[in-house]
Design a protein around this motif. Sequence first.
Motif, PDB file in Angstrom:
ATOM      1  N   LEU A  84       1.001  -1.039  -0.070  1.00  0.00           N
ATOM      2  CA  LEU A  84       0.009   0.388  -0.095  1.00  0.00           C
ATOM      3  C   LEU A  84       0.675   1.299   0.321  1.00  0.00           C
ATOM      4  O   LEU A  84       0.192   2.825  -0.746  1.00  0.00           O
ATOM      5  N   GLU A  85       1.914   1.619   0.414  1.00  0.00           N
ATOM      6  CA  GLU A  85       3.292   2.247   0.400  1.00  0.00           C
ATOM      7  C   GLU A  85       3.822   2.488  -0.814  1.00  0.00           C
ATOM      8  O   GLU A  85       4.245   3.744  -1.105  1.00  0.00           O
ATOM      9  N   THR A  86       4.124   1.645  -1.189  1.00  0.00           N
ATOM     10  CA  THR A  86       4.684   2.184  -2.394  1.00  0.00           C
ATOM     11  C   THR A  86       3.542   1.701  -3.896  1.00  0.00           C
ATOM     12  O   THR A  86       4.077   2.254  -5.010  1.00  0.00           O
ATOM     13  N   LEU A  87       2.413   2.145  -3.122  1.00  0.00           N
ATOM     14  CA  LEU A  87       1.853   2.117  -4.732  1.00  0.00           C
ATOM     15  C   LEU A  87       1.475   3.339  -5.804  1.00  0.00           C
ATOM     16  O   LEU A  87       1.977   3.530  -6.910  1.00  0.00           O
ATOM     17  N   GLY A  88       2.494   4.765  -5.028  1.00  0.00           N
ATOM     18  CA  GLY A  88       1.864   5.412  -5.975  1.00  0.00           C
ATOM     19  C   GLY A  88       3.819   5.396  -6.505  1.00  0.00           C
ATOM     20  O   GLY A  88       3.463   6.306  -7.985  1.00  0.00           O
ATOM     21  N   ASP A  89       4.590   4.676  -6.198  1.00  0.00           N
ATOM     22  CA  ASP A  89       5.608   4.019  -7.282  1.00  0.00           C
ATOM     23  C   ASP A  89       4.853   3.654  -8.105  1.00  0.00           C
ATOM     24  O   ASP A  89       5.500   3.859  -9.918  1.00  0.00           O
ATOM     25  N   ALA A  90       4.128   2.852  -8.112  1.00  0.00           N
ATOM     26  CA  ALA A  90       3.582   1.669  -9.045  1.00  0.00           C
ATOM     27  C   ALA A  90       3.101   1.965 -10.088  1.00  0.00           C
ATOM     28  O   ALA A  90       3.063   1.262 -10.992  1.00  0.00           O
ATOM     29  N   LEU A  91       1.944   2.780  -9.927  1.00  0.00           N
ATOM     30  CA  LEU A  91       0.975   3.337 -10.643  1.00  0.00           C
ATOM     31  C   LEU A  91       1.660   4.642 -11.457  1.00  0.00           C
ATOM     32  O   LEU A  91       1.900   5.290 -11.287  1.00  0.00           O
TER      33      LEU A  91
END
Length: 137
Positions: A84-91
């Motif tokens: 959930l914390e790394t969603l910003g980088d992956a999306l």
Amino acid sequence: MTPLTPEPFEDSKSLLERVEDSLLPLINLVFLLLMFFIVAGQLTDTILPELPEMAAQGADEQPEADLVVSDRGQFLVANEPVTLETLGDALPRPDDTGEPLRVGAAGVTSMSELERLFRTLEALGYSEVILLTEPAE
């Protein structure tokens, strides 16, 4: 001397008869509304077409979505697990595509998990999200 009881009405109707007379316009109005909706709402016997079965697509096929929430609660972007914390980088960035983010969720995903995900997506700047689900079996 003034009488203590009021004079009877000239037509000498009882209280029940006067109430019935005052209800007649209301009954007429309800009847007219009923007739209007019967005529305006065209009732048909046409059945809706059958929807295709979800099982016919194949159980292993993932929906076309930018983000997938699996039945075990994992977040997948391009079939790669993310937190959930790394969603910003992956999306993809919200303004890059101009299209809403598509989130595919398993039918057993709880509302609390979805709410936590949507709050995170909102904090990342996604204002439009389309939720793709399938019913639980």
